[in-house]
Design a protein around this motif. Structure first.
Motif, mmCIF file in Angstrom:
data_model
loop_
_atom_site.group_PDB
_atom_site.id
_atom_site.type_symbol
_atom_site.label_atom_id
_atom_site.label_comp_id
_atom_site.label_asym_id
_atom_site.label_seq_id
_atom_site.Cartn_x
_atom_site.Cartn_y
_atom_site.Cartn_z
ATOM 1 N N HIS A 177 5.043 -5.868 -4.892
ATOM 2 C CA HIS A 177 6.455 -5.763 -4.531
ATOM 3 C C HIS A 177 6.537 -4.991 -3.225
ATOM 4 O O HIS A 177 5.567 -4.407 -2.768
ATOM 5 C CB HIS A 177 7.246 -5.041 -5.633
ATOM 6 C CG HIS A 177 6.677 -3.689 -5.945
ATOM 7 N ND1 HIS A 177 6.926 -2.573 -5.175
ATOM 8 C CD2 HIS A 177 5.853 -3.286 -6.922
ATOM 9 C CE1 HIS A 177 6.295 -1.544 -5.674
ATOM 10 N NE2 HIS A 177 5.616 -1.945 -6.741
ATOM 11 N N GLY A 178 7.695 -5.006 -2.632
ATOM 12 C CA GLY A 178 7.879 -4.271 -1.389
ATOM 13 C C GLY A 178 8.088 -5.192 -0.207
ATOM 14 O O GLY A 178 8.308 -6.395 -0.356
ATOM 15 N N ALA A 179 8.028 -4.613 0.971
ATOM 16 C CA ALA A 179 8.274 -5.358 2.202
ATOM 17 C C ALA A 179 7.181 -6.401 2.408
ATOM 18 O O ALA A 179 6.014 -6.049 2.603
ATOM 19 C CB ALA A 179 8.332 -4.402 3.384
ATOM 20 N N PRO A 180 7.524 -7.672 2.375
ATOM 21 C CA PRO A 180 6.520 -8.726 2.535
ATOM 22 C C PRO A 180 5.720 -8.584 3.836
ATOM 23 O O PRO A 180 4.511 -8.810 3.846
ATOM 24 C CB PRO A 180 7.324 -10.018 2.536
ATOM 25 C CG PRO A 180 8.615 -9.675 1.886
ATOM 26 C CD PRO A 180 8.854 -8.222 2.165
ATOM 27 N N GLU A 181 6.384 -8.185 4.904
ATOM 28 C CA GLU A 181 5.668 -8.055 6.181
ATOM 29 C C GLU A 181 4.606 -6.954 6.142
ATOM 30 O O GLU A 181 3.562 -7.070 6.761
ATOM 31 C CB GLU A 181 6.641 -7.844 7.355
ATOM 32 C CG GLU A 181 7.546 -6.649 7.248
ATOM 33 C CD GLU A 181 8.813 -6.866 6.418
ATOM 34 O OE1 GLU A 181 9.547 -5.879 6.254
ATOM 35 O OE2 GLU A 181 9.071 -7.972 5.928
ATOM 36 N N GLN A 182 4.846 -5.889 5.373
ATOM 37 C CA GLN A 182 3.848 -4.825 5.247
ATOM 38 C C GLN A 182 2.657 -5.319 4.432
ATOM 39 O O GLN A 182 1.508 -5.052 4.761
ATOM 40 C CB GLN A 182 4.459 -3.577 4.603
ATOM 41 C CG GLN A 182 3.505 -2.422 4.490
ATOM 42 C CD GLN A 182 3.004 -1.933 5.836
ATOM 43 O OE1 GLN A 182 3.753 -1.881 6.806
ATOM 44 N NE2 GLN A 182 1.745 -1.579 5.912
ATOM 45 N N ILE A 183 2.933 -6.039 3.391
ATOM 46 C CA ILE A 183 1.859 -6.577 2.546
ATOM 47 C C ILE A 183 1.053 -7.610 3.330
ATOM 48 O O ILE A 183 -0.182 -7.589 3.322
ATOM 49 C CB ILE A 183 2.453 -7.145 1.247
ATOM 50 C CG1 ILE A 183 3.099 -5.997 0.440
ATOM 51 C CG2 ILE A 183 1.391 -7.861 0.423
ATOM 52 C CD1 ILE A 183 3.994 -6.429 -0.687
ATOM 53 N N GLU A 184 1.756 -8.482 4.057
ATOM 54 C CA GLU A 184 1.074 -9.492 4.874
ATOM 55 C C GLU A 184 0.234 -8.859 5.984
ATOM 56 O O GLU A 184 -0.785 -9.418 6.399
ATOM 57 C CB GLU A 184 2.092 -10.448 5.484
ATOM 58 C CG GLU A 184 2.724 -11.367 4.464
ATOM 59 C CD GLU A 184 3.925 -12.126 5.018
ATOM 60 O OE1 GLU A 184 4.204 -12.051 6.231
ATOM 61 O OE2 GLU A 184 4.598 -12.787 4.203
ATOM 62 N N ALA A 185 0.648 -7.688 6.456
ATOM 63 C CA ALA A 185 -0.077 -6.997 7.529
ATOM 64 C C ALA A 185 -1.298 -6.241 7.005
ATOM 65 O O ALA A 185 -1.961 -5.547 7.759
ATOM 66 C CB ALA A 185 0.856 -6.041 8.266
ATOM 67 N N GLY A 186 -1.578 -6.363 5.734
ATOM 68 C CA GLY A 186 -2.760 -5.709 5.191
ATOM 69 C C GLY A 186 -2.468 -4.652 4.155
ATOM 70 O O GLY A 186 -3.360 -3.982 3.665
ATOM 71 N N GLY A 187 -1.205 -4.463 3.839
ATOM 72 C CA GLY A 187 -0.845 -3.520 2.788
ATOM 73 C C GLY A 187 -0.847 -2.084 3.262
ATOM 74 O O GLY A 187 -0.557 -1.790 4.415
ATOM 75 N N TYR A 188 -1.184 -1.202 2.365
ATOM 76 C CA TYR A 188 -1.145 0.235 2.599
ATOM 77 C C TYR A 188 -2.533 0.827 2.476
ATOM 78 O O TYR A 188 -3.385 0.302 1.777
ATOM 79 C CB TYR A 188 -0.236 0.908 1.569
ATOM 80 C CG TYR A 188 1.199 0.450 1.634
ATOM 81 C CD1 TYR A 188 2.130 1.144 2.376
ATOM 82 C CD2 TYR A 188 1.615 -0.694 0.952
ATOM 83 C CE1 TYR A 188 3.446 0.728 2.448
ATOM 84 C CE2 TYR A 188 2.924 -1.126 1.009
ATOM 85 C CZ TYR A 188 3.839 -0.412 1.758
ATOM 86 O OH TYR A 188 5.134 -0.839 1.821
ATOM 87 N N GLY A 189 -2.711 1.968 3.091
ATOM 88 C CA GLY A 189 -3.956 2.707 2.961
ATOM 89 C C GLY A 189 -3.895 3.634 1.758
ATOM 90 O O GLY A 189 -2.885 3.690 1.045
ATOM 91 N N PRO A 190 -4.944 4.379 1.534
ATOM 92 C CA PRO A 190 -5.004 5.302 0.397
ATOM 93 C C PRO A 190 -3.910 6.372 0.416
ATOM 94 O O PRO A 190 -3.596 6.955 -0.623
ATOM 95 C CB PRO A 190 -6.383 5.951 0.523
ATOM 96 C CG PRO A 190 -7.163 5.049 1.410
ATOM 97 C CD PRO A 190 -6.183 4.347 2.289
ATOM 98 N N SER A 191 -3.298 6.601 1.573
ATOM 99 C CA SER A 191 -2.238 7.612 1.637
ATOM 100 C C SER A 191 -1.027 7.221 0.786
ATOM 101 O O SER A 191 -0.215 8.078 0.431
ATOM 102 C CB SER A 191 -1.813 7.851 3.085
ATOM 103 O OG SER A 191 -1.290 6.668 3.654
ATOM 104 N N LEU A 192 -0.913 5.942 0.411
ATOM 105 C CA LEU A 192 0.178 5.515 -0.458
ATOM 106 C C LEU A 192 0.111 6.229 -1.804
ATOM 107 O O LEU A 192 1.139 6.560 -2.390
ATOM 108 C CB LEU A 192 0.134 3.997 -0.674
ATOM 109 C CG LEU A 192 1.171 3.441 -1.658
ATOM 110 C CD1 LEU A 192 2.584 3.668 -1.152
ATOM 111 C CD2 LEU A 192 0.910 1.970 -1.924
ATOM 112 N N ILE A 193 -1.070 6.486 -2.289
ATOM 113 C CA ILE A 193 -1.231 7.142 -3.597
ATOM 114 C C ILE A 193 -0.647 8.551 -3.552
ATOM 115 O O ILE A 193 0.140 8.936 -4.420
ATOM 116 C CB ILE A 193 -2.713 7.157 -4.026
ATOM 117 C CG1 ILE A 193 -3.189 5.712 -4.222
ATOM 118 C CG2 ILE A 193 -2.910 7.992 -5.289
ATOM 119 C CD1 ILE A 193 -4.690 5.561 -4.357
ATOM 120 N N ALA A 194 -0.989 9.326 -2.539
ATOM 121 C CA ALA A 194 -0.455 10.688 -2.416
ATOM 122 C C ALA A 194 1.049 10.653 -2.162
ATOM 123 O O ALA A 194 1.790 11.500 -2.688
ATOM 124 C CB ALA A 194 -1.170 11.442 -1.300
ATOM 125 N N ALA A 195 1.517 9.686 -1.379
ATOM 126 C CA ALA A 195 2.953 9.566 -1.111
ATOM 127 C C ALA A 195 3.706 9.261 -2.408
ATOM 128 O O ALA A 195 4.785 9.802 -2.649
ATOM 129 C CB ALA A 195 3.211 8.481 -0.074
#
Length: 85
Positions: free
Chosen positions: A6-24
């Protein structure tokens, strides 16, 4: 990389998130729980609530999550019973 379903399709298409998403996410949940006793936090919009992580680019703003944030606030503040009479 983290690719949420789920979330912004463009962010997911751009490769998603790094490990910092877990801490965030952890910081978001901890702050969310503080809304039970800190009313000023419960009144913040999502962009203000997660400003530090937006600034650090750990997460990216996605307007549809404003409604989810409001639901989260309601869920934690209406289910809380203060143990002190």
């Amino acid at each position: 990389r983290i690719l949420p379903n789920h979330g912004a399709p463009e962010q997911i298409e751009a490769g998603g998130y790094g490990p910092s998403l877990i801490a965030a996410t952890q910081r978001y949940v901890e702050k969310l729980l503080r809304c039970r006793t800190e009313q000023e936090l419960a009144e913040q919009d999502l962009r203000t609530f997660v400003a530090e992580d937006l600034s650090a680019r750990s997460i990216f703003y996605f307007e549809p999550y404003e409604a989810v944030h409001r639901q989260n606030i309601r869920a934690v503040t209406t289910s809380f019973v203060d143990p002190k009479p």
